[in-house]
Enzyme design. Structure first.
Site, PDB file in Angstrom:
ATOM      1  CG  PHE A  13     -65.145 -41.085 -36.432  1.00  0.00           C
ATOM      2  CD1 PHE A  13     -65.737 -41.428 -35.223  1.00  0.00           C
ATOM      3  CD2 PHE A  13     -65.307 -41.942 -37.515  1.00  0.00           C
ATOM      4  CE1 PHE A  13     -66.476 -42.599 -35.091  1.00  0.00           C
ATOM      5  CE2 PHE A  13     -66.042 -43.116 -37.402  1.00  0.00           C
ATOM      6  CZ  PHE A  13     -66.631 -43.445 -36.187  1.00  0.00           C
ATOM      7  CE  LYS A 130     -48.579 -37.080 -27.230  1.00  0.00           C
ATOM      8  NZ  LYS A 130     -48.970 -37.081 -28.638  1.00  0.00           N
ATOM      9  CD  GLU A 154     -53.442 -43.315 -17.172  1.00  0.00           C
ATOM     10  OE1 GLU A 154     -53.747 -43.319 -15.994  1.00  0.00           O
ATOM     11  OE2 GLU A 154     -52.296 -43.011 -17.554  1.00  0.00           O
ATOM     12  CB  VAL A 157     -48.007 -39.965 -21.221  1.00  0.00           C
ATOM     13  CG1 VAL A 157     -46.600 -40.543 -21.155  1.00  0.00           C
ATOM     14  CG2 VAL A 157     -47.949 -38.447 -21.324  1.00  0.00           C
ATOM     15  N   GLY A 211     -46.172 -47.660 -40.729  1.00  0.00           N
ATOM     16  CA  GLY A 211     -47.176 -46.822 -40.076  1.00  0.00           C
ATOM     17  C   GLY A 211     -46.732 -46.247 -38.740  1.00  0.00           C
ATOM     18  CD  GLU A 214     -48.317 -38.650 -38.161  1.00  0.00           C
ATOM     19  OE1 GLU A 214     -49.078 -38.206 -39.043  1.00  0.00           O
ATOM     20  OE2 GLU A 214     -48.710 -39.370 -37.239  1.00  0.00           O
ATOM     21  CG  ASP A 225     -44.962 -37.591 -29.632  1.00  0.00           C
ATOM     22  OD1 ASP A 225     -46.182 -37.371 -29.603  1.00  0.00           O
ATOM     23  OD2 ASP A 225     -44.439 -38.581 -29.096  1.00  0.00           O
ATOM     24  CE  LYS A 229     -46.363 -39.572 -26.407  1.00  0.00           C
ATOM     25  NZ  LYS A 229     -45.795 -40.482 -27.408  1.00  0.00           N
TER      26      LYS A 229
END
Lengths: 345, 345
Positions: A13, A130, A154, A157, A211, A214, A225, A229
């Site tokens: 959430f 992912k 969907e 990526v 933002g 991280e 990351d 992907k």
């Protein structure tokens, strides 16, 4: 499945899940009018926020408000349950799992277990995470097929920008031969900041402030990351069974202002490129910083935008660009999968 | 419709039609294996090359060879017919019309009449000719719907690059608010040549030499081709009933090397931009040369490449790029519509 009912169990959430809930609230009547399906969220499994099960449909407006005011769901509400995520999936009697738990890039868990549990319970699955696609795509796809369930991803990526559906629905008969793109927004933003003269450290600081990075930015900076992907794209578009650790990966932590200057002298920019290609009959993946000529479209992919170029046997190269997305674009990816799911029922 | 048979009546036999026939020859068995459908071309209506009708399937290899050697079909062959195009459509007993006749940008005819005749005969229609979409889209769409027939036109803008299917199949629930792109390759090439210092006259000459411009290049240079594409996009994506004469149109004939230099001084290039947008609740279209910043992705759309950016309510802006297409990409558009048609049957 209950007639014409979409009862969603939402795992996670965070921002995207909350925005998705806002879309469900806004679009519910429109979906009902155009498809006949009544969309409800009947379970939410949060990590720190608590969990809720309500077969009649959770009051999403209240859930959103509680989280906004107190950072968690109302512990005294009737539909609050004291269960872990797997228990929520097993006991929610929803028919669609929307998996938006925090990504663990190093093994794809616990999202993979969430999805497998959902399949066992006969639920369709939409994942915005992912990890499962980067680690266990073929197994999960085959599992869903055997059970006659939909498995959609969907958002994994380039957010809601159509990539997987682009190939599946709009390039019929085409075989994907290779792909090439800029898919990680944090590194793209940092390299752009350095381009304008800021030091690596200042660029990271600015990315955090806005933002885009991280608190520990290593997952992006070290190319993990982007590798996840790349693995996801290879697995789906080129039918491989590869995982992020098998991607030839190089991050941008070693790039200095001097490197950027050198690139400038050659009318180039440095970009973190993701590639999938065939070598000796084997599909391979690569993530690495490269010189991109200022004349190349890729050089103008700015800030948090991203691009993917897909080369096929029949259609040559086609590129898709996402322009500076916000959280709405991530939520839309989930929402578009929901509509695709409804179309398929 | 005869069970599992696709019998094509091909109108026009120019480069794209010929390449499409080569694809049918190559891919026929693959389509049969994957869909069960047997694809044949059972009629060809050429303007200067003659016409053929053969319900058992035209020998495409021979037709291609005849045209290559003699510029027309074998006048003595058994299946050669002496009919005009409308007569061929009426008498071919095909079930799919593929309309690839020469574009008449000023009224969309005779392609519109070909399509209407095909609908009357109960045929599905695939058009690569943008005239009908730019002039009579709503009427043709409604006609096909009423008869339960498919009407497909992916090739009409950006060749086989998915634009119409992109919105229809991969952006479900989204409303198109506006679009913006570079859609005419001749003008893009000419402006690029001028960018590198060649005069307008020399640029046109070079475009003709390389086959990017017609003998009379005015349809491209004056923005008519771009206006037809803009009208087609408005009609399909924004549900208007507009035609090319209603597009606010300005070509590039007045652009001088001095203008190009002025743009360069401002770190810009001049590009012929196509736009669709809402103004005072009415969808409008515009084709005009504009300054594009070198930092903008559009500035790097080179040679015969093209780009379309689509802005939607839910997904923000997404751009699609076609990279330097050849005739194969046009033929693929027709082929992809054929596969989309088969999927829908």
């Amino acid at each position: 499945m209950k007639d014409k009912a979409i009862n969603i169990c939402l795992v996670g959430f965070g921002n995207a899940a909350q925005e998705f809930c806002r879309m469900v609230i806004t679009k519910n009547l429109e979906i009902k009018a155009s498809t006949g399906y009544d969309v409800k969220v009947t379970a939410i499994a949060g990590r720190s926020k608590g969990s809720i099960i309500n077969p009649k449909g959770i009051n999403l407006a209240k859930a959103l408000m509680d989280v906004e005011s107190n950072g968690k769901f109302d512990a005294n509400a009737e539909d609050t349950v004291n269960m872990d995520t797997i228990q929520v999936i097993e006991n929610c009697s929803s028919n669609v799992l929307v998996e938006l738990s925090t990504l663990s890039i190093y093994d794809g868990e616990p999202a993979i277990s969430h999805i497998e549990t959902a399949f066992e319970k006969g639920m369709h699955v939409i994942t915005g995470n992912k990890g499962p696609i980067a680690w266990k795509y073929q197994k999960l796809r085959d599992n869903s097929k055997q059970r006659g369930l939909q498995f959609l991803y969907e958002t994994t990526v380039m957010d809601g920008t159509p990539i997987f559906n682009f190939v599946k629905y709009t390039l019929p008969g085409c075989k994907v031969l290779s792909f090439k793109g800029i898919l990680n927004s944090t590194t793209n933003f940092v390299l752009e900041e350095m381009e304008s003269g800021n030091s690596y450290e200042d660029a990271i600081k600015e990315a955090k402030r806005r933002g885009f990075a991280e608190e520990d930015p290593s997952m992006d900076i070290d190319g993990w990351d982007a590798a996840a992907k790349t693995a996801a794209l290879l697995n789906v578009l080129m039918d491989t069974n590869i995982n992020p650790t098998e991607i030839d990966r190089q991050g941008i932590a070693h790039i200095t202002l001097k490197d950027i200057e050198k690139a400038k002298e050659k009318q180039c920019k440095i970009k973190l490129l993701c590639e999938g290609y065939i070598e000796d009959n084997i599909a391979k993946g690569k993530v690495h910083p490269v010189y991109i000529s200022n004349k190349d479209i890729l050089s103008n992919i700015d800030a948090t935008s991203s691009i993917l170029g897909i080369t096929t046997d029949l259609m040559g190269e086609v590129q898709v660009i996402e322009k500076n997305p916000e959280i709405q674009q991530t939520a839309y990816g989930i929402y578009s999968d929901l509509l695709t799911l409804i179309r398929s029922l």
